[in-house]
Design a protein around this motif. Structure first.
Motif, PDB file in Angstrom:
ATOM      1  N   LYS A 279       0.816  -1.211   0.000  1.00 35.26           N
ATOM      2  CA  LYS A 279       0.000   0.000   0.000  1.00 35.26           C
ATOM      3  C   LYS A 279       0.855   1.269   0.000  1.00 35.26           C
ATOM      4  O   LYS A 279       0.384   2.343  -0.365  1.00 35.26           O
ATOM      5  CB  LYS A 279      -0.930   0.001   1.215  1.00 35.26           C
ATOM      6  N   LEU A 280       2.118   1.135   0.438  1.00 33.61           N
ATOM      7  CA  LEU A 280       3.000   2.298   0.504  1.00 33.61           C
ATOM      8  C   LEU A 280       3.947   2.397  -0.689  1.00 33.61           C
ATOM      9  O   LEU A 280       4.591   3.423  -0.878  1.00 33.61           O
ATOM     10  CB  LEU A 280       3.827   2.250   1.800  1.00 33.61           C
TER      11      LEU A 280
ATOM     12  N   ASP B 278       3.560   2.675  -3.855  1.00 27.65           N
ATOM     13  CA  ASP B 278       3.266   3.603  -4.947  1.00 27.65           C
ATOM     14  C   ASP B 278       3.720   5.028  -4.631  1.00 27.65           C
ATOM     15  O   ASP B 278       3.696   5.891  -5.519  1.00 27.65           O
ATOM     16  CB  ASP B 278       1.762   3.604  -5.246  1.00 27.65           C
ATOM     17  N   LYS B 279       4.127   5.275  -3.406  1.00 25.81           N
ATOM     18  CA  LYS B 279       4.532   6.628  -3.012  1.00 25.81           C
ATOM     19  C   LYS B 279       6.048   6.795  -3.038  1.00 25.81           C
ATOM     20  O   LYS B 279       6.623   7.567  -2.277  1.00 25.81           O
ATOM     21  CB  LYS B 279       4.004   6.938  -1.612  1.00 25.81           C
ATOM     22  N   PHE B 280       6.720   6.060  -3.916  1.00 25.00           N
ATOM     23  CA  PHE B 280       8.173   6.079  -3.941  1.00 25.00           C
ATOM     24  C   PHE B 280       8.717   7.333  -4.622  1.00 25.00           C
ATOM     25  O   PHE B 280       8.001   8.019  -5.367  1.00 25.00           O
ATOM     26  CB  PHE B 280       8.715   4.833  -4.639  1.00 25.00           C
ATOM     27  N   PHE B 281       9.978   7.601  -4.379  1.00 22.58           N
ATOM     28  CA  PHE B 281      10.697   8.716  -5.001  1.00 22.58           C
ATOM     29  C   PHE B 281      12.165   8.334  -5.080  1.00 22.58           C
ATOM     30  O   PHE B 281      12.593   7.349  -4.475  1.00 22.58           O
ATOM     31  CB  PHE B 281      10.513  10.008  -4.195  1.00 22.58           C
TER      32      PHE B 281
ATOM     33  N   VAL C 250      10.995   5.447   0.157  1.00 25.24           N
ATOM     34  CA  VAL C 250       9.617   5.640   0.607  1.00 25.24           C
ATOM     35  C   VAL C 250       9.634   6.163   2.038  1.00 25.24           C
ATOM     36  O   VAL C 250      10.436   5.689   2.863  1.00 25.24           O
ATOM     37  CB  VAL C 250       8.820   4.313   0.544  1.00 25.24           C
ATOM     38  N   ARG C 251       8.783   7.122   2.346  1.00 26.07           N
ATOM     39  CA  ARG C 251       8.573   7.528   3.739  1.00 26.07           C
ATOM     40  C   ARG C 251       7.561   6.572   4.352  1.00 26.07           C
ATOM     41  O   ARG C 251       6.498   6.317   3.788  1.00 26.07           O
ATOM     42  CB  ARG C 251       8.058   8.956   3.827  1.00 26.07           C
ATOM     43  N   ALA C 252       7.906   6.011   5.510  1.00 24.69           N
ATOM     44  CA  ALA C 252       7.039   5.016   6.158  1.00 24.69           C
ATOM     45  C   ALA C 252       6.759   5.402   7.600  1.00 24.69           C
ATOM     46  O   ALA C 252       6.751   4.547   8.484  1.00 24.69           O
ATOM     47  CB  ALA C 252       7.678   3.640   6.090  1.00 24.69           C
TER      48      ALA C 252
ATOM     49  N   TYR D 296      11.804   6.857   8.054  1.00 25.88           N
ATOM     50  CA  TYR D 296      10.725   7.176   8.988  1.00 25.88           C
ATOM     51  C   TYR D 296      11.279   7.917  10.201  1.00 25.88           C
ATOM     52  O   TYR D 296      12.475   7.859  10.505  1.00 25.88           O
ATOM     53  CB  TYR D 296       9.989   5.918   9.438  1.00 25.88           C
TER      54      TYR D 296
END
Length: 286
Positions: free
Chosen positions: A179-180, A182-185, A200-202, A233
């Motif tokens: 779920k996380l 897709d928010k990659f950079f 990814v920020r988690a 994080y």
């Protein structure tokens, strides 16, 4: 499975050993055993699965021969001094007895095979990771004093069930991690000194850093970047960066060690200042 366990007579064990037992339940059991003049004290490594199964076999052996005994979980490394002549050879000299019938024997042998594979860090058996996760849920039940059903439960453990439970746990965590993803950079590791990867920020999901990082490392490799996943994080008031890879030729720890952290080639982490982290974001690349 045949096993012969030598008997040890430990006399006056309450006073010299009492300082090593912190559990009130264990102390109470020791006191009662002393009053009942029970000569055989069996200690097993706790909380260890191999220790718990050793206690099971000792329990079966002494029960089979109607020998009085006390089994206690024990975690101290202080060596014991056994009375001279304590090792008795008069019980079953020259041969062993079968402690399990065929129904339980194959099941227990298979469980022990997997436990040994993990204990020796071989990790060679099929689904060994899932097995390790599945059996770890039993760890809280390995105290025979607080859990009088431990022996029956150990004999009832099935490798297939543990693997199924472990795989279910892995699947659930992967679903949460995905779920996380897709928010990659892009991350410029060491401001680009160590190449680029995906990050990814988690925040709030640090317990999933391993799953997120490994899956992200695959995406990073597919994107033509280094096969590393960076999971970032907040930890208290600091930023923590966890690096993961599934590529045997990649060493994530070279980055971590350069910034005061550590770990293994496939899994490492370190604390990074916010101003330094901002310099790692790909938007700063020229």
């Amino acid at each position: 499975m045949a096993l012969l366990i030598p008997r040890y007579r430990i006399y006056g064990f309450v006073s010299p050993l009492v300082r090593y037992f912190r559990s009130q339940a264990a102390l109470k059991a020791l006191g009662k055993a002393s009053e009942d003049k029970i000569p055989n004290l069996i200690l097993y490594n706790y909380p260890s699965f191999s220790g718990a199964f050793a206690a099971l076999f000792a329990h079966l052996y002494h029960s089979r021969l109607n020998l009085p005994y006390l089994v206690l979980p024990f975690s101290s490394v202080e060596p014991f001094r056994i009375c001279s002549g304590a090792c008795s050879s008069d019980l079953m000299p020259g041969y062993a007895i079968s402690l399990l019938n065929s129904t339980f024997q194959d099941r227990v042998e298979n469980v022990l095979k997997y436990i040994q594979d993990g204990d020796l860090h071989r990790w060679s058996l099929p689904d060994i990771r899932a097995f390790g996760i599945g059996i770890n849920h039993w760890r809280s039940k390995l105290n025979c004093i607080t859990n009088p059903h431990m022996y029956e439960q150990l004999m009832g453990i099935c490798t297939d069930d543990l693997i199924a439970n472990g795989n279910s746990h892995i699947s659930n965590r992967l679903a949460a991690a995905n779920k996380l993803l897709d928010k990659f950079f892009k991350i410029r590791l060491g401001r680009g000194l160590y190449g680029e990867c995906l990050g990814v920020r988690a925040d709030g999901n640090s317990d999933l850093s391993d799953e997120i990082g490994k899956e992200l490392s695959k995406k990073s490799a597919a994107a033509g970047l280094r096969p590393i996943g960076a999971v970032i994080y907040l930890q208290r008031k600091n930023l923590k960066m966890c690096l993961r890879t599934g590529d045997a030729a990649t060493d994530t720890s070279e980055v971590a060690k350069a910034y005061g952290g550590g770990g293994s080639p496939s899994s490492s982490s370190f604390i990074i200042r916010m101003d330094e982290y901002n310099q790692w974001l790909s938007v700063h690349s020229s």
